[in-house]
Write an enzyme that holds these catalytic residues in place. Structure first.
Site, PDB file in Angstrom:
ATOM      1  N   CYS A   1       0.823  -1.212   0.000  1.00  0.00           N
ATOM      2  CA  CYS A   1       0.000   0.000   0.000  1.00  0.00           C
ATOM      3  C   CYS A   1       0.857   1.261   0.000  1.00  0.00           C
ATOM      4  O   CYS A   1       0.464   2.285  -0.567  1.00  0.00           O
ATOM      5  CB  CYS A   1      -0.911   0.020   1.226  1.00  0.00           C
ATOM      6  SG  CYS A   1      -1.961  -1.433   1.420  1.00  0.00           S
TER       7      CYS A   1
ATOM      8  N   ASP B   1      -2.795  -3.150   7.583  1.00  0.00           N
ATOM      9  CA  ASP B   1      -3.963  -3.845   8.106  1.00  0.00           C
ATOM     10  C   ASP B   1      -4.012  -5.285   7.597  1.00  0.00           C
ATOM     11  O   ASP B   1      -4.343  -6.211   8.340  1.00  0.00           O
ATOM     12  CB  ASP B   1      -5.242  -3.109   7.688  1.00  0.00           C
ATOM     13  CG  ASP B   1      -5.457  -1.847   8.494  1.00  0.00           C
ATOM     14  OD1 ASP B   1      -4.458  -1.209   8.861  1.00  0.00           O
ATOM     15  OD2 ASP B   1      -6.618  -1.489   8.749  1.00  0.00           O
TER      16      ASP B   1
ATOM     17  N   CYS C   1      -5.308  -1.981  -1.292  1.00  0.00           N
ATOM     18  CA  CYS C   1      -6.227  -3.074  -1.618  1.00  0.00           C
ATOM     19  C   CYS C   1      -7.341  -2.605  -2.551  1.00  0.00           C
ATOM     20  O   CYS C   1      -7.939  -1.552  -2.352  1.00  0.00           O
ATOM     21  CB  CYS C   1      -6.793  -3.667  -0.345  1.00  0.00           C
ATOM     22  SG  CYS C   1      -5.509  -4.301   0.762  1.00  0.00           S
TER      23      CYS C   1
ATOM     24  N   SER D   1     -13.084  -5.170   8.664  1.00  0.00           N
ATOM     25  CA  SER D   1     -12.326  -4.661   7.527  1.00  0.00           C
ATOM     26  C   SER D   1     -13.273  -4.133   6.470  1.00  0.00           C
ATOM     27  O   SER D   1     -14.422  -4.575   6.356  1.00  0.00           O
ATOM     28  CB  SER D   1     -11.466  -5.785   6.934  1.00  0.00           C
ATOM     29  OG  SER D   1     -10.999  -5.444   5.656  1.00  0.00           O
TER      30      SER D   1
ATOM     31  N   CYS E   1      -2.068   3.052   3.069  1.00  0.00           N
ATOM     32  CA  CYS E   1      -2.877   2.064   3.777  1.00  0.00           C
ATOM     33  C   CYS E   1      -4.003   2.742   4.560  1.00  0.00           C
ATOM     34  O   CYS E   1      -4.009   3.950   4.765  1.00  0.00           O
ATOM     35  CB  CYS E   1      -1.997   1.207   4.688  1.00  0.00           C
ATOM     36  SG  CYS E   1      -2.788  -0.369   5.154  1.00  0.00           S
ATOM     37  N   ASP E   2      -4.933   1.919   5.027  1.00  0.00           N
ATOM     38  CA  ASP E   2      -6.233   2.384   5.502  1.00  0.00           C
ATOM     39  C   ASP E   2      -6.207   3.598   6.419  1.00  0.00           C
ATOM     40  O   ASP E   2      -6.926   4.572   6.198  1.00  0.00           O
ATOM     41  CB  ASP E   2      -6.944   1.251   6.243  1.00  0.00           C
ATOM     42  CG  ASP E   2      -7.335   0.098   5.340  1.00  0.00           C
ATOM     43  OD1 ASP E   2      -7.054   0.165   4.125  1.00  0.00           O
ATOM     44  OD2 ASP E   2      -7.917  -0.873   5.840  1.00  0.00           O
ATOM     45  N   LYS E   3      -5.419   3.548   7.498  1.00  0.00           N
ATOM     46  CA  LYS E   3      -5.495   4.603   8.506  1.00  0.00           C
ATOM     47  C   LYS E   3      -4.703   5.837   8.119  1.00  0.00           C
ATOM     48  O   LYS E   3      -4.796   6.873   8.788  1.00  0.00           O
ATOM     49  CB  LYS E   3      -5.025   4.068   9.868  1.00  0.00           C
ATOM     50  CG  LYS E   3      -5.760   2.820  10.331  1.00  0.00           C
ATOM     51  CD  LYS E   3      -7.277   2.955  10.230  1.00  0.00           C
ATOM     52  CE  LYS E   3      -7.988   1.664  10.559  1.00  0.00           C
ATOM     53  NZ  LYS E   3      -7.773   0.580   9.560  1.00  0.00           N
TER      54      LYS E   3
END
Length: 557
Positions: free
Chosen positions: A50, A82, A195, A473, A123-125
């Site tokens: 990511c 994650d 992702c 998720s 990435c996500d956060k």
């Protein structure tokens, strides 16, 4: 007119001569002290695909800042993968990293008196962490998303990382050969980038286009592609112009623009995590926003994008079909967006969308017109009841009937639940309860992708319920309800559920309840004792002490 209104505090005047000495060591010249200082918050990391492709974007942003007659100042931000930490103790650090990233950016931007910040993340956060920092500091800023991964492929079938998680359940159930299991594992992630479905990273980055804090089309570009590099450069150029126009994040992040972002999330079938993150972003921007606002918008906005995890396509397909601007234009024409909201370019959202067709192309089925919506209402429902007096978040797309009443199967850690699933001890009609995994109890609200994917792989996605005070998720689908508040650790009623209790999840009636009497719950409460804290030192303990309830975003300030 001076464009270094903030940085002049650290570069101008006789008393700042020592400061300038240090800048000269970095190669600055005298004329540079009259230029704006622009931070480049670079999330590059080789921890995860990511973020492994972010350095090219940072380099492009640096060059663009210089070309715009401003001074780039690069600093790093951390990340947690994650996908890699999923199912381990490491996942407890995921949500915490949102706060750490926000604090890192605030510390650098305020400590160094930066005039603006380009935030680059993957990435996500990374996304909510960066946006929280921009909203909190109100320093001119823009978000540059690192870009999506390209889809993998095995035997002609497109893959994402969720394919690999679901393969675990399929393989252990005897529904997948070892060859296919390894084939999926090796081919699910073919490039750098986040992702690929409308999971949390793509959900948040897409919503930033609607929020007005990222450039149009930037959220669906693939990380390896040159257009992503070009977009990073253009983002930096636009930010320097925003500094000159004195456009600040709180001029852009308003109640109306958050409504736009949430409407976009509903239309695209985005992640449950967006609820938590927009509560936190609104808190940082000092915008009035509650968990009930998500339900208000859900009832108005249909799902018009056929995207994974509950649909068919991934972000690169969405990009080819017209990207987020096409989705927004459809919503705008239907009266579901506020077109008068300011964006980082200095133009309104409606002005930014002028060139976008009113309707999607007929030769694709990724983005649907309103009259052919996949679902008439949004997919992120806020459930309440005696198990979630403050609320809980359910994702209700992809299910034939999001209603179940069944016996509780109670677990107090993810690993025990995973072992029960893989050992075929969970049956159709059961309702799994994973608790003591909230902001304080986990701590950190770990995500439950491994057990939910195993349930899907076992063929039980339509027939097993799953509730938790932790998170799910963005890749999760099924009859799942997360963010249950109050959480178990503070004595929420989820702590009082016992093995075999009847539990009802009803997404139509927006109900989450345990079917026992108030008197019985009161009796159990009298017997309940708060568990000993799992951590007493370090960042996990610190987060557990500071974090608010999930219904208020699990914020720490």
């Amino acid at each position: 007119m001076a464009f270094n209104k903030r940085s002049r505090n650290i570069t101008q005047g006789v008393a700042r001569s020592p400061n300038r000495s240090m800048y000269y060591a970095l190669g600055y010249q005298k004329e540079d002290f009259d230029k704006p200082m622009v931070g480049i918050a670079n999330g590059h990391s080789t921890i995860t695909p990511c973020n492994a492709g972010l350095q090219r974007l940072a380099d492009a942003a640096i060059d663009a800042v210089k070309a715009s007659d401003a001074n780039p100042q690069v600093f790093g931000t951390p990340t947690i993968s994650d996908g890699m930490s999923m199912g381990t103790e490491g996942m407890k650090y995921s949500l915490i990293s949102r706060e750490v990233i926000a604090d890192c950016i605030e510390t650098a931007a305020q400590g160094q008196w930066m005039d603006g910040v380009v935030v680059i993340g993957g990435c996500d956060k990374n996304m909510p962490g960066g946006m929280i920092a921009l909203a909190r500091t109100n320093v001119p800023g823009i978000y540059v998303y690192g870009g999506t991964i390209k889809p993998g492929n095995w035997k002609g079938k497109d893959l994402t990382i969720v394919s690999s998680f679901e393969a675990v359940g399929e393989f252990t159930a005897g529904r997948m050969s070892e060859e296919d299991f390894e084939g999926v594992e090796r081919n699910a992630c073919p490039s750098t980038g986040s992702c690929g479905g409308m999971y949390t990273a793509n959900t948040m980055s897409s919503s930033f286009e609607a929020l007005g804090m990222s450039l149009l089309y930037s959220s669906t570009m693939a990380n390896p592609d040159q257009e992503k590099v070009d977009s990073a450069a253009e983002s930096a150029r636009v930010l320097v112009e925003a500094i000159k126009k004195d456009i600040k994040p709180r001029d852009i992040i308003t109640r109306k623009s958050i409504e736009n972002a949430v409407a976009l999330i509903m239309a695209t079938g985005g992640s449950t995590n967006a609820v938590l993150h927009y509560l936190a972003i609104a808190h940082s921007a000092e915008v009035e926003w509650t968990i009930d606002d998500f339900e208000r918008i859900r009832r108005k906005v249909p799902v018009i994008c056929n995207l994974k995890p509950s649909g068919q396509y991934v972000a690169t397909d969405l990009h080819k079909a017209g990207g987020i601007p096409q989705v927004m234009k459809i919503l705008l024409k239907a009266g579901l967006l506020h077109g008068d909201c300011l964006t980082i370019t200095g133009r309104t959202l409606a002005e930014e969308l002028e060139h976008v067709p009113d309707q999607p192309r007929a030769d694709q089925d990724v983005i649907m017109p309103i009259e052919k919506a996949l679902y008439a209402e949004g997919h992120l429902a806020i459930l309440k009841g005696n198990l979630a007096e403050e609320g809980a978040v359910a994702k209700i797309t992809g299910l034939k009937n999001p209603v179940i009443t069944g016996p509780a199967r109670v677990f107090e850690d993810e690993q025990s639940a995973m072992e029960a699933i893989l050992a075929d001890k969970i049956n159709a009609g059961d309702v799994l309860v994973l608790r003591y995994l909230g902001p304080k109890g986990g701590p950190g609200m770990p995500e439950m992708l491994a057990p939910t994917s195993a349930i899907i792989g076992k063929g039980l996605g339509e027939s097993v319920g799953f509730i938790t005070d932790g998170r799910f998720s963005g890749g999760t689908w099924g009859m799942v309800v997360g963010h249950v508040a109050p959480e178990a650790y503070v004595g929420g009623n989820i702590a009082l559920v016992r093995e075999g209790d009847s539990i009802t999840i009803d997404a139509h009636k927006l109900v989450l309840q345990v079917n026992v009497s108030d008197e019985e719950l009161a009796r159990r409460r009298a017997e309940w004792k708060q568990p000993v804290a799992r951590y007493t030192r370090g960042v996990l303990a610190k987060f557990a002490r500071l974090a608010s309830t999930a219904s208020k975003g699990a914020v720490t300030d």
